[in-house]
Design a protein around this motif. Structure first.
Motif, PDB file in Angstrom:
ATOM      1  N   PRO A  45       7.564 -10.761  -2.773  1.00 59.29           N
ATOM      2  CA  PRO A  45       7.115 -12.158  -2.772  1.00 59.29           C
ATOM      3  C   PRO A  45       6.298 -12.519  -1.540  1.00 59.29           C
ATOM      4  O   PRO A  45       6.417 -11.889  -0.488  1.00 59.29           O
ATOM      5  CB  PRO A  45       8.422 -12.951  -2.799  1.00 59.29           C
ATOM      6  CG  PRO A  45       9.450 -12.015  -2.264  1.00 59.29           C
ATOM      7  CD  PRO A  45       9.002 -10.636  -2.617  1.00 59.29           C
ATOM      8  N   LEU A  46       5.450 -13.529  -1.714  1.00 55.72           N
ATOM      9  CA  LEU A  46       4.721 -14.086  -0.574  1.00 55.72           C
ATOM     10  C   LEU A  46       5.724 -14.663   0.412  1.00 55.72           C
ATOM     11  O   LEU A  46       6.839 -15.029   0.033  1.00 55.72           O
ATOM     12  CB  LEU A  46       3.795 -15.204  -1.048  1.00 55.72           C
ATOM     13  CG  LEU A  46       2.609 -14.834  -1.917  1.00 55.72           C
ATOM     14  CD1 LEU A  46       1.902 -16.088  -2.410  1.00 55.72           C
ATOM     15  CD2 LEU A  46       1.641 -13.951  -1.157  1.00 55.72           C
ATOM     16  N   PRO A  47       5.356 -14.760   1.696  1.00 60.54           N
ATOM     17  CA  PRO A  47       6.240 -15.452   2.635  1.00 60.54           C
ATOM     18  C   PRO A  47       6.573 -16.845   2.100  1.00 60.54           C
ATOM     19  O   PRO A  47       5.738 -17.500   1.470  1.00 60.54           O
ATOM     20  CB  PRO A  47       5.406 -15.534   3.913  1.00 60.54           C
ATOM     21  CG  PRO A  47       4.454 -14.379   3.801  1.00 60.54           C
ATOM     22  CD  PRO A  47       4.144 -14.257   2.333  1.00 60.54           C
ATOM     23  N   ALA A  48       7.787 -17.299   2.333  1.00 69.53           N
ATOM     24  CA  ALA A  48       8.265 -18.563   1.763  1.00 69.53           C
ATOM     25  C   ALA A  48       7.344 -19.731   2.079  1.00 69.53           C
ATOM     26  O   ALA A  48       7.066 -20.563   1.214  1.00 69.53           O
ATOM     27  CB  ALA A  48       9.682 -18.851   2.244  1.00 69.53           C
ATOM     28  N   PHE A  49       6.814 -19.795   3.313  1.00 71.48           N
ATOM     29  CA  PHE A  49       5.971 -20.939   3.650  1.00 71.48           C
ATOM     30  C   PHE A  49       4.698 -20.993   2.825  1.00 71.48           C
ATOM     31  O   PHE A  49       4.114 -22.053   2.658  1.00 71.48           O
ATOM     32  CB  PHE A  49       5.669 -20.984   5.155  1.00 71.48           C
ATOM     33  CG  PHE A  49       4.595 -20.037   5.622  1.00 71.48           C
ATOM     34  CD1 PHE A  49       3.284 -20.462   5.698  1.00 71.48           C
ATOM     35  CD2 PHE A  49       4.898 -18.742   6.006  1.00 71.48           C
ATOM     36  CE1 PHE A  49       2.284 -19.604   6.139  1.00 71.48           C
ATOM     37  CE2 PHE A  49       3.919 -17.879   6.457  1.00 71.48           C
ATOM     38  CZ  PHE A  49       2.605 -18.313   6.518  1.00 71.48           C
ATOM     39  N   MET A  50       4.267 -19.880   2.264  1.00 75.20           N
ATOM     40  CA  MET A  50       3.057 -19.849   1.442  1.00 75.20           C
ATOM     41  C   MET A  50       3.321 -20.205  -0.011  1.00 75.20           C
ATOM     42  O   MET A  50       2.376 -20.440  -0.762  1.00 75.20           O
ATOM     43  CB  MET A  50       2.419 -18.459   1.471  1.00 75.20           C
ATOM     44  CG  MET A  50       1.781 -18.075   2.745  1.00 75.20           C
ATOM     45  SD  MET A  50       0.964 -16.474   2.536  1.00 75.20           S
ATOM     46  CE  MET A  50       0.356 -16.199   4.175  1.00 75.20           C
ATOM     47  N   SER A  51       4.593 -20.216  -0.412  1.00 67.70           N
ATOM     48  CA  SER A  51       4.846 -20.327  -1.843  1.00 67.70           C
ATOM     49  C   SER A  51       6.010 -21.221  -2.259  1.00 67.70           C
ATOM     50  O   SER A  51       6.181 -21.448  -3.444  1.00 67.70           O
ATOM     51  CB  SER A  51       5.088 -18.922  -2.407  1.00 67.70           C
ATOM     52  OG  SER A  51       6.210 -18.334  -1.786  1.00 67.70           O
ATOM     53  N   THR A  52       6.778 -21.745  -1.310  1.00 69.76           N
ATOM     54  CA  THR A  52       7.988 -22.463  -1.696  1.00 69.76           C
ATOM     55  C   THR A  52       8.077 -23.823  -1.011  1.00 69.76           C
ATOM     56  O   THR A  52       8.149 -23.894   0.219  1.00 69.76           O
ATOM     57  CB  THR A  52       9.244 -21.640  -1.321  1.00 69.76           C
ATOM     58  OG1 THR A  52       9.118 -20.333  -1.889  1.00 69.76           O
ATOM     59  CG2 THR A  52      10.504 -22.303  -1.829  1.00 69.76           C
TER      60      THR A  52
END
Length: 159
Positions: free
Chosen positions: A119-126
């Motif tokens: 997964p993308l880093p959380a800040f980029m996707s969540t």
């Protein structure tokens, strides 16, 4: 008239504390920047996966946004990454926490989160994810932003 040495020492100590506080607030400790613009490159990679993205950050009082423009490559297949991340800013132990409140995915964004094995880093996707940063003033108009102990961005104060 003879001055008492005790009162002289107390006066000098108070003067030094006031002077040190002024120097700290003026040159080092100013965190009340109204608008700050930052540019940098985010690069993450391992054996099968890499992200390389230009990032533009804008901080404005207690909120801001981050614009990502780059590519995600997994097992040799590249996808364009183009999104705007909105965040709120809070202060914890002399560091700032960016809490992401919205993600605006551009029409040019080709990254399919469901097809990525990593997964993308959380800040980029969540929405709701956090990113801990620190901001250090290096001169009157320029700042360095670091995350995880790594200087990541050079920032300019518009004031």
């Amino acid at each position: 008239m003879k001055l008492n040495l005790k009162y002289i020492m107390i006066s000098v100590t108070v003067l030094l504390i006031v002077l040190a506080s002024f120097i700290y607030l003026h040159f080092i400790g100013e965190k009340s920047v109204t608008t700050l613009h930052c540019n940098g490159v985010q690069y993450t990679h391992n054996k099968n996966y890499s992200i390389k993205s230009n990032i533009d950050l804008t901080f404005d009082n207690s909120k801001g946004f981050m614009v990502l423009n780059g590519k995600v490559t997994e097992n040799g297949v590249s996808s364009h990454l183009a999104r705007k991340l909105l965040f709120n800013i809070s202060d914890i132990d002399n560091s700032l926490v960016l809490t992401f409140t919205g993600i605006e995915v551009s029409m040019a964004d080709e990254v399919d989160r469901n097809k990525l094995h990593i997964p993308l880093p959380a800040f980029m996707s969540t929405v709701g994810s956090n990113l801990l940063i620190s901001i250090y003033r290096i001169n009157k108009h320029n700042y360095i932003v670091e995350s995880n102990g790594i200087a990541s961005f050079l920032c300019v104060n518009d004031d």
